[in-house]
Design a protein around this motif. Sequence first.
Motif, PDB file in Angstrom:
ATOM      1  N   ASN A  43       0.818  -1.214   0.000  1.00 28.87           N
ATOM      2  CA  ASN A  43       0.000   0.000   0.000  1.00 28.87           C
ATOM      3  C   ASN A  43       0.851   1.263   0.000  1.00 28.87           C
ATOM      4  O   ASN A  43       0.578   2.209  -0.742  1.00 28.87           O
ATOM      5  CB  ASN A  43      -0.915   0.010   1.230  1.00 28.87           C
ATOM      6  CG  ASN A  43      -2.223  -0.709   0.980  1.00 28.87           C
ATOM      7  OD1 ASN A  43      -3.072  -0.246   0.239  1.00 28.87           O
ATOM      8  ND2 ASN A  43      -2.371  -1.871   1.596  1.00 28.87           N
ATOM      9  N   ASP A  47       1.132   4.051  -2.949  1.00 33.08           N
ATOM     10  CA  ASP A  47       0.967   5.498  -2.745  1.00 33.08           C
ATOM     11  C   ASP A  47       2.146   6.265  -3.331  1.00 33.08           C
ATOM     12  O   ASP A  47       1.973   7.290  -4.002  1.00 33.08           O
ATOM     13  CB  ASP A  47       0.854   5.812  -1.242  1.00 33.08           C
ATOM     14  CG  ASP A  47      -0.584   5.752  -0.746  1.00 33.08           C
ATOM     15  OD1 ASP A  47      -1.429   5.200  -1.473  1.00 33.08           O
ATOM     16  OD2 ASP A  47      -0.852   6.242   0.369  1.00 33.08           O
ATOM     17  N   SER A  51       2.030   9.039  -6.288  1.00 33.01           N
ATOM     18  CA  SER A  51       2.296  10.439  -5.931  1.00 33.01           C
ATOM     19  C   SER A  51       3.675  10.920  -6.372  1.00 33.01           C
ATOM     20  O   SER A  51       3.887  12.115  -6.573  1.00 33.01           O
ATOM     21  CB  SER A  51       2.165  10.624  -4.423  1.00 33.01           C
ATOM     22  OG  SER A  51       3.215   9.953  -3.736  1.00 33.01           O
ATOM     23  N   THR A  58       3.418   7.463   2.879  1.00 32.32           N
ATOM     24  CA  THR A  58       1.999   7.566   3.231  1.00 32.32           C
ATOM     25  C   THR A  58       1.314   6.231   3.034  1.00 32.32           C
ATOM     26  O   THR A  58       1.712   5.411   2.201  1.00 32.32           O
ATOM     27  CB  THR A  58       1.274   8.627   2.379  1.00 32.32           C
ATOM     28  OG1 THR A  58       1.345   8.245   0.991  1.00 32.32           O
ATOM     29  CG2 THR A  58       1.880  10.005   2.574  1.00 32.32           C
ATOM     30  N   SER A  60      -2.635   5.192   2.339  1.00 30.92           N
ATOM     31  CA  SER A  60      -3.944   5.786   2.014  1.00 30.92           C
ATOM     32  C   SER A  60      -3.927   7.294   2.252  1.00 30.92           C
ATOM     33  O   SER A  60      -4.839   7.859   2.870  1.00 30.92           O
ATOM     34  CB  SER A  60      -5.052   5.118   2.844  1.00 30.92           C
ATOM     35  OG  SER A  60      -5.171   3.756   2.512  1.00 30.92           O
ATOM     36  N   ASN A  61      -2.839   7.907   1.808  1.00 28.52           N
ATOM     37  CA  ASN A  61      -2.642   9.358   1.870  1.00 28.52           C
ATOM     38  C   ASN A  61      -2.503   9.891   3.296  1.00 28.52           C
ATOM     39  O   ASN A  61      -2.586  11.103   3.521  1.00 28.52           O
ATOM     40  CB  ASN A  61      -3.785  10.091   1.159  1.00 28.52           C
ATOM     41  CG  ASN A  61      -3.844   9.744  -0.314  1.00 28.52           C
ATOM     42  OD1 ASN A  61      -2.812   9.715  -0.992  1.00 28.52           O
ATOM     43  ND2 ASN A  61      -5.042   9.463  -0.817  1.00 28.52           N
ATOM     44  N   GLN A 479     -10.903   6.614  -3.771  1.00 26.88           N
ATOM     45  CA  GLN A 479     -10.622   7.407  -2.566  1.00 26.88           C
ATOM     46  C   GLN A 479     -11.825   7.433  -1.624  1.00 26.88           C
ATOM     47  O   GLN A 479     -12.114   8.445  -0.976  1.00 26.88           O
ATOM     48  CB  GLN A 479     -10.198   8.833  -2.944  1.00 26.88           C
ATOM     49  CG  GLN A 479      -8.909   8.883  -3.739  1.00 26.88           C
ATOM     50  CD  GLN A 479      -8.446  10.301  -4.024  1.00 26.88           C
ATOM     51  OE1 GLN A 479      -9.219  11.248  -3.967  1.00 26.88           O
ATOM     52  NE2 GLN A 479      -7.165  10.436  -4.319  1.00 26.88           N
TER      53      GLN A 479
END
Length: 554
Positions: A43, A47, A51, A58, A60-61, A479
């Motif tokens: 994950n 990310d 990005s 990060t 999930s942001n 999201q």
Amino acid sequence: MMKINIKNDSFWFLLLLTLALFLWIFNLDNLPLRDWDEGYYANVAQDMFKSGNWLYLTYSNQPFLLKPPLIIWLINISYSFGGISEFTTRFPCALLTAFGVPLLYLTGKDLFSKQQPAILSSLVYLTLLPVVRHGRLAMIDGMINTFFIFSIFSIVRSKKQPFWAVGFGIGMGLIALSKGILALALGGVLGVYILWDRERENIIYFLLKITKILGLKSVLNNLLKTKFTTSEKSTTSLLKNFMFWIGLFLGFLPVVIWYSLQIKYYGEQFIEVHFLQQNFNRLSTAVEGNSGSPWYYILELIKYSFPWLVFLPCGLFLAWKKRQQSWGKLVLTGFFLFLTIITIMGTKLPWYIMPIYPFFALAIGYYLSYLCKFKKSYPKAFVFSFFILSILTIAGIVYLWKETQDIILVVMSCLLFVTFILTSKKLKQNTPNFVSVLVIGLYVSLLLFVTSNSWIWELNEAFEVKPVASLIKQNTPTQTIIYTSFDYSRPSFDFYSDRQILAVDKETLENLASEKSYLLLDQETFDNLKFTNVKILGEINEFILISTNNPQPE
């Protein structure tokens, strides 16, 4: 044992690397990613891939402060070349772990000054189930072993070629950039070995100076000389080697820079989460309930290091007898000191024992060479042990057929039975080729094991993630946070759905019904909550995906 006539180190390095790569990379993507580590790293790397932010991790942001970045960087590079998949997620760790096998050969060759025990040590390491299994996963521990072996190799090689001392610090720096505080423990273990093996004269000189200042020189002088002076040829001090300090500087410079930037950006939050919760708390407390008895890691060795465990007591005893030699010091220091460190830790997990296996393999490799070369009659205990293992394997065959009916596992068990019974026979006949039978049988058995759907047995602990994740991905916006009635959140679920899926209690689910939400519920929870204004988006594997607070049609 087969006669070894090829002396070329490059040949053996390439042969061992080829065997290791095939075993570690073959069928690497036949099973989904598992919780927790694989899901977390995939994950975070996903990310980063999206990005382009390589500096601040990060999930999930949201800030991911649990681990240093090296494994994430490597997986992200893999994604850049091959896209996002199970294979590209696991490939960097599998590749690096595989290199540990030929590196251990080179280490053993310098350590023993003989080729045969070096080859045998690397073959033992190649065919250890925990090393193969954890090395194939997207986990830090396999690649840390390779960095650790590289540091050991650099120390040993620097006796003859002082420039290699630079490698110790680089290896330790890579460990620090992978798992932070573990570098202190592993560096401490090797530090004790260095003091014992390379700094005796400096220690004696220092102690004699202290006793002179205290006025005890006449009492302790002779004791110190007889206790610490050996017949071995004096070796060059590693601590006086300029390249040793250059290596530490080069290895830890990226570590210091990265940690400085994180502390500057996140402040006390990073210190609290990364250093205290994820590192120091694990020393004194059982984080997330991962506790165990003082015998936890001894039991792990007993469970998963067979059949090589049969030879371990003799290997360690021989290391004790040879403790004036460098290899004996290394094996005794590494095995027992690291075992003590992880035993006194509050948090206990199976893969924490991984750095013991290079010392385990070196001890057994040397003993097997000694046994084949100097023993005319092999211990009857070995014959009996492998005979018992063959009987236990028959029981395993019956159990696997009744419970799984997996033909690959049954064939693997049959091969193990033949391997153990032949090994017992060869030992009884006092023929050295029992080692060849054992290595070949174990290697092929491990290949069959990783071909099966059982090499990640933890996947059977919960529902299959990928079909449910596919349902979510097809029916919810990107999201979006999905709330579930499942007992706990699963990082692999987040990865495959490309959504954040949070496990919450019944009360929270009831509150969410009054607002626009997406819920993943088991049938019992769905029936008990009695929602209104819901839309069923899909059902699969006893789960129902719904959206709540939907406007009623006029």
